[in-house]
Write a protein that holds these residues in place. Structure first.
Motif, PDB file in Angstrom:
ATOM      1  N   TRP A  34       0.705  -1.186   0.049  1.00  0.00           N
ATOM      2  CA  TRP A  34      -0.058  -0.104   0.003  1.00  0.00           C
ATOM      3  C   TRP A  34       0.788   1.404  -0.068  1.00  0.00           C
ATOM      4  O   TRP A  34       1.654   1.480   0.890  1.00  0.00           O
ATOM      5  CB  TRP A  34      -0.940   0.054   1.346  1.00  0.00           C
ATOM      6  N   ARG A  35       0.642   2.106  -0.919  1.00  0.00           N
ATOM      7  CA  ARG A  35       1.424   3.483  -1.030  1.00  0.00           C
ATOM      8  C   ARG A  35       1.000   4.085   0.282  1.00  0.00           C
ATOM      9  O   ARG A  35       0.143   4.154   0.908  1.00  0.00           O
ATOM     10  CB  ARG A  35       1.278   4.081  -2.362  1.00  0.00           C
ATOM     11  N   VAL A  36       2.240   4.952   0.551  1.00  0.00           N
ATOM     12  CA  VAL A  36       2.266   5.789   1.857  1.00  0.00           C
ATOM     13  C   VAL A  36       0.957   6.819   1.454  1.00  0.00           C
ATOM     14  O   VAL A  36       0.373   7.236   2.366  1.00  0.00           O
ATOM     15  CB  VAL A  36       3.558   6.537   2.086  1.00  0.00           C
ATOM     16  N   ARG A  37       0.989   7.265   0.146  1.00  0.00           N
ATOM     17  CA  ARG A  37      -0.081   7.983  -0.169  1.00  0.00           C
ATOM     18  C   ARG A  37      -0.272   7.852  -1.580  1.00  0.00           C
ATOM     19  O   ARG A  37       0.431   7.386  -2.282  1.00  0.00           O
ATOM     20  CB  ARG A  37       0.236   9.401  -0.136  1.00  0.00           C
ATOM     21  N   GLU A  38      -1.510   8.155  -2.095  1.00  0.00           N
ATOM     22  CA  GLU A  38      -2.115   7.743  -3.309  1.00  0.00           C
ATOM     23  C   GLU A  38      -1.505   8.706  -4.314  1.00  0.00           C
ATOM     24  O   GLU A  38      -1.123   9.923  -4.023  1.00  0.00           O
ATOM     25  CB  GLU A  38      -3.284   7.686  -3.687  1.00  0.00           C
ATOM     26  N   LEU A  39      -1.125   8.191  -5.504  1.00  0.00           N
ATOM     27  CA  LEU A  39      -0.201   8.963  -6.438  1.00  0.00           C
ATOM     28  C   LEU A  39      -0.937  10.338  -7.074  1.00  0.00           C
ATOM     29  O   LEU A  39      -2.189  10.470  -6.954  1.00  0.00           O
ATOM     30  CB  LEU A  39      -0.145   8.302  -7.667  1.00  0.00           C
ATOM     31  N   SER A  40      -0.341  11.221  -7.034  1.00  0.00           N
ATOM     32  CA  SER A  40      -0.812  12.429  -7.646  1.00  0.00           C
ATOM     33  C   SER A  40      -1.189  12.535  -9.087  1.00  0.00           C
ATOM     34  O   SER A  40      -0.483  11.552  -9.814  1.00  0.00           O
ATOM     35  CB  SER A  40      -0.143  13.895  -7.300  1.00  0.00           C
TER      36      SER A  40
END
Length: 524
Positions: free
Chosen positions: A446-452
């Motif tokens: 799971w990404r630390v935050r979703e991609l911009s």
């Protein structure tokens, strides 16, 4: 014109996806570009609530009214679509299942282009429909080098998709993956996009031509797998009378000896499509067959042990054991009254010859139970004369010290046990517990935050929008048809923009249609 307006499952505020309905769609096609004459040759739909409850399924081959090339890619031939409906004949049935839901595709743009072309050909104008690309979703949230559907499904669900490359197998894989993603993501996901809309048209209940792919015997038998590969259609169309008659005739011949073998199952699977059976109609046909068999056994007022064994074999093959449960309970009571000398014996048959079946029948009639896999509670393994000594079950049985006997060796052993009227050994137990799964392993990707949007474009070349704060959304079971949920404009820039998937580059006109279709399947 495009049908779908792509939204997102985002970590930003939005609507709870568990409260809406998703429709997972896949199409198999004769080529990559509908502008160059490629048509849909199979379509499948899984209608599912966001909490993972499957509401309906629909699947059929489609007569593309043009030759079907590259069968090595999707395994569909011209002969397969001979009895299939045209897209015009199923267009209303399909719209009824897309209505009031968010449509999901793995490469939504691909599905969009083909459905748009088919409905444009029919002159059907549709309102903007909310869509979700599961490929884009996986890329936004999962840090993996490979986001093909099979890989993502295996990562998130822990199982490899079955029945590929059928459209229904792909749609089911998307459904299982989406349900796990929504229900078990490390961070809550929210829907950002248009609200579901009602679509025009009423279902016509056109007969379908479902396709059975990945047929195998499994632990439940050939027909159980065959039925499971058919769509779970809540309001199924009536079967085709001629195909149904042929299916029933072959079923009767195949079950003459109480067993279905591989070649017979393959032929039955082919006739299932011609008959237009779904899970519900196939189950009805199978149960009617067993009811007739039972009535014949009971016609003289007595069901003998041999007749009961035949009914049990047929019932197991037909996945209809509930129809003879009362007969089995009566037989069990009779055995209890006269004693069950083989009570506690669990016997694993290896092979399905008449000789092995006969030995097992005798053992069951005297209180033994039949194992479907090897565990430490199995007391005896009976092998077919043609059994391979390298069979994993035989090898493992010998490692555990479980007797492995041929039919000729098993007969006297069981006869002695019966004559001595001893149960011998421990009571029948349950299978060993399986390994406990300790949390979703896919969380580590799971990404630390979703991609911009910029990061997505840099990595994958596609285009996605940056979610904006949503307007308040009523907490209802399903979105009402109408305005956008969470924003006042379509998710993508421009009027009715395409999905956020990276658009598949069109190959040059000189390339073969087979090569084009294979490129498309690399995404799946």
């Amino acid at each position: 014109m495009s049908i779908f307006v792509a939204g997102q499952l985002t970590r930003q505020p939005g609507a709870d996806p568990r409260t809406v309905t998703f429709v997972l769609v896949d199409v198999e096609t004769t080529g990559l570009d509908p502008a160059q004459g490629a048509r849909i040759c199979e379509v499948a739909v899984v209608r599912m609530r966001g909490d993972g409850v499957v509401l309906d399924e629909y699947a059929t081959l489609v007569d593309p009214q043009t030759p079907v090339p590259n069968p090595e890619s999707h395994r569909i031939t011209d002969a397969d679509v001979t009895h299939a409906p045209t897209f015009a004949e199923i267009a209303d049935d399909l719209l009824a299942r897309l209505s009031g839901a968010i449509v999901v595709g793995h490469s939504l743009d691909y599905v969009d282009r083909f459905l748009s072309a088919e409905y444009d050909r029919l002159g059907v104008a549709l309102p903007p429909v909310p869509g979700l690309c599961s490929l884009t979703t996986a890329r936004l949230h999962l840090d993996r080098p490979d986001h093909k559907l099979a890989e993502v499904a295996n990562l998130i669900t822990g199982e490899w998709p079955s029945a590929l490359p059928s459209a229904l197998g792909i749609a089911r894989a998307m459904a299982a993956t989406l349900a796990s993603l929504v229900g078990a993501a490390p961070e809550p996901l929210h829907w950002r996009g248009l609200a579901p809309v009602a679509l025009p048209g009423q279902p016509r209940h056109t007969p379908v031509t479902p396709r059975v792919v990945g047929l195998r015997k499994g632990s439940e038998g050939w027909l159980a797998t065959l039925s499971a590969r058919l769509p779970y259609t809540v309001d199924p169309p009536a079967p085709r009378p001629d195909g149904l008659s042929d299916y029933r005739a072959l079923l009767a011949r195949a079950l003459t000896d109480g067993r279905i073998v591989g070649d017979e199952a393959t032929h039955l699977a082919a006739l299932v499509g011609r008959a237009g059976l779904t899970q519900a109609t196939a189950r009805q046909v199978h149960e009617e067959f067993l009811v007739v068999r039972r009535a014949h056994a009971e016609s003289d007022g007595v069901v003998t042990a041999a007749e009961l064994r035949e009914l049990q074999r047929a019932a197991k093959e037909l996945a209809a054991t509930h129809l003879i449960m009362d007969l089995e309970e009566a037989a069990a009571a009779n055995r209890a009254r006269r004693g069950a000398p083989l009570r506690g014996w669990r016997i694993l048959p290896v092979g399905d010859s008449a000789e092995v079946t006969g030995v097992v029948d005798v053992a069951v009639d005297h209180g033994a139970t039949v194992a479907v896999k090897l565990t430490r509670t199995v007391r005896l393994v009976v092998t077919d004369p043609a059994a391979d000594d390298t069979d994993p079950r035989i090898v493992r049985a010998r490692e555990l010290g479980v007797p492995v006997l041929s039919v000729a060796e098993a007969h006297p052993l069981l006869a002695d046990a019966i004559a001595a009227a001893t149960g011998g050994g421990q009571e029948a137990g349950t299978d060993e517990p399986t390994e406990v799964y300790d949390g979703p392993r896919w969380h580590e990707f799971w990404r630390v935050r979703e991609l911009s949007p910029a990061e997505y474009h840099e990595q994958y070349g596609g285009t996605v929008i940056d979610p904006i704060p949503p307007a308040p959304v009523a907490d209802t079971e399903e979105f009402p048809a109408g305005p956008a949920v969470g924003r006042s404009a379509p998710v993508l820039g421009g009027s009715h923009a395409k999905s956020g998937c990276a658009v598949v580059a069109l190959l040059g006109g000189a390339l073969l249609a087979g090569t084009i279709e294979l490129v498309r399947h690399l995404v799946l």
